[in-house]
Scaffold this motif. Structure first.
Motif, PDB file in Angstrom:
ATOM      1  N   ASN A   1     -89.671   2.608  13.302  1.00 14.58           N
ATOM      2  CA  ASN A   1     -89.235   3.974  13.618  1.00 14.58           C
ATOM      3  C   ASN A   1     -87.955   4.000  14.445  1.00 14.58           C
ATOM      4  OD1 ASN A   1     -91.389   5.252  12.291  1.00 14.58           O
ATOM      5  ND2 ASN A   1     -92.715   4.859  14.059  1.00 14.58           N
ATOM      6  N   ALA A   2     -87.005   3.195  14.052  1.00 16.93           N
ATOM      7  CA  ALA A   2     -85.754   3.100  14.808  1.00 16.93           C
ATOM      8  C   ALA A   2     -84.946   4.385  14.668  1.00 16.93           C
ATOM      9  CB  ALA A   2     -84.944   1.911  14.311  1.00 16.93           C
ATOM     10  N   ASP A   3     -84.285   4.766  15.745  1.00 16.48           N
ATOM     11  CA  ASP A   3     -83.391   5.909  15.757  1.00 16.48           C
ATOM     12  C   ASP A   3     -82.318   5.695  14.678  1.00 16.48           C
ATOM     13  OD1 ASP A   3     -80.481   6.673  17.149  1.00 16.48           O
ATOM     14  OD2 ASP A   3     -82.025   8.247  17.310  1.00 16.48           O
ATOM     15  N   GLU A   4     -81.952   6.751  13.972  1.00 11.62           N
ATOM     16  CA  GLU A   4     -81.038   6.638  12.836  1.00 11.62           C
ATOM     17  C   GLU A   4     -79.689   6.034  13.234  1.00 11.62           C
ATOM     18  OE1 GLU A   4     -79.009   9.594   9.607  1.00 11.62           O
ATOM     19  OE2 GLU A   4     -81.065  10.028  10.222  1.00 11.62           O
ATOM     20  N   LYS A   5     -79.088   6.508  14.320  1.00  7.66           N
ATOM     21  CA  LYS A   5     -77.775   5.997  14.729  1.00  7.66           C
ATOM     22  C   LYS A   5     -77.895   4.557  15.231  1.00  7.66           C
ATOM     23  CE  LYS A   5     -73.499   6.868  14.753  1.00  7.66           C
ATOM     24  NZ  LYS A   5     -72.827   6.981  13.474  1.00  7.66           N
ATOM     25  N   VAL A   6     -78.947   4.270  15.975  1.00  5.66           N
ATOM     26  CA  VAL A   6     -79.174   2.903  16.456  1.00  5.66           C
ATOM     27  C   VAL A   6     -79.415   1.987  15.255  1.00  5.66           C
ATOM     28  CG1 VAL A   6     -80.736   1.414  17.767  1.00  5.66           C
ATOM     29  CG2 VAL A   6     -80.023   3.618  18.708  1.00  5.66           C
ATOM     30  N   SER A   7     -80.158   2.471  14.276  1.00  5.42           N
ATOM     31  CA  SER A   7     -80.428   1.692  13.058  1.00  5.42           C
ATOM     32  C   SER A   7     -79.140   1.309  12.352  1.00  5.42           C
ATOM     33  CB  SER A   7     -81.290   2.488  12.079  1.00  5.42           C
ATOM     34  OG  SER A   7     -82.551   2.722  12.600  1.00  5.42           O
ATOM     35  N   GLU A   8     -78.223   2.247  12.274  1.00  7.24           N
ATOM     36  CA  GLU A   8     -76.945   1.981  11.614  1.00  7.24           C
ATOM     37  C   GLU A   8     -76.199   0.859  12.324  1.00  7.24           C
ATOM     38  OE1 GLU A   8     -72.691   4.259  11.071  1.00  7.24           O
ATOM     39  OE2 GLU A   8     -74.510   5.474  11.151  1.00  7.24           O
TER      40      GLU A   8
END
Length: 188
Positions: free
Chosen positions: A136-143
């Protein structure tokens, strides 16, 4: 008659691809001429133009074939979520090892930088995407995280190829997985 023609087309395309890969080991695509491709492949220019528009078109076709083949190969595996990243990384490395000559050349400084981005996308789809969803990683952090992990892994892969694949694909997958999972804590 058609079988003979198809074999001839396949042979012509194969020698042209091999010739381009050999020339890319020495120089940039922008410096490669149709004339030298034809001389190396031992075909005439009209035959070249019956298959490809220019050396860039030939390079694009080679890259597309590799990406489609890589995607199909990786799609044939089905690992459980827990083991997926390590095992997919190993399969990617096995694929690269099996196609070493082409992959090493296309990923070199004479290769197309856009090809590297496309390889990174395939790698993301098969390794990072599920990991990001599971955690469930944050979208921006995932990028940022996926860019960091995949670009670093790509440079490790290129170095591995340049070092003559001095470790097995399994050993390299374990190293990459260890670096990804534990960062500097992986150093023993």
């Amino acid at each position: 008659m058609n079988a003979k023609l198809d074999r001839r087309k396949k042979y012509t395309r194969m020698v042209l691809k091999e010739s381009l890969i050999n020339l890319l080991k020495e120089k940039q695509i922008s410096s490669i001429t149709v004339k030298e491709l034809c001389e190396l492949a031992d075909i005439n220019r009209s035959t070249f133009y019956s298959h490809y528009a220019d050396p860039y078109d030939l390079l694009t076709k080679i890259e597309e074939e590799i990406l489609v083949d890589m995607y199909q190969t990786l799609s044939s595996y089905n690992f459980n979520k827990e083991d997926e990243a390590l095992q997919m990384t190993e399969k990617i490395l096995e694929y690269v090892a099996d196609n070493r000559n082409v992959c090493q050349t296309l990923l070199s400084e004479h290769g197309d930088p856009q090809f590297q981005h496309k390889v990174m996308k395939v790698t993301y789809d098969f390794t990072m995407k599920n990991w990001m969803e599971i955690h469930n990683a944050d979208e921006k952090v995932s990028e940022y995280l996926s860019l960091y992990v995949i670009s670093g892994s790509l440079h490790v892969l290129k170095n591995w190829l340049d070092n003559g694949m001095d470790k097995t694909p399994r050993e390299m997958a374990e190293l990459i997985h260890s670096f990804t999972s534990y960062g500097l804590g992986a150093i023993k």
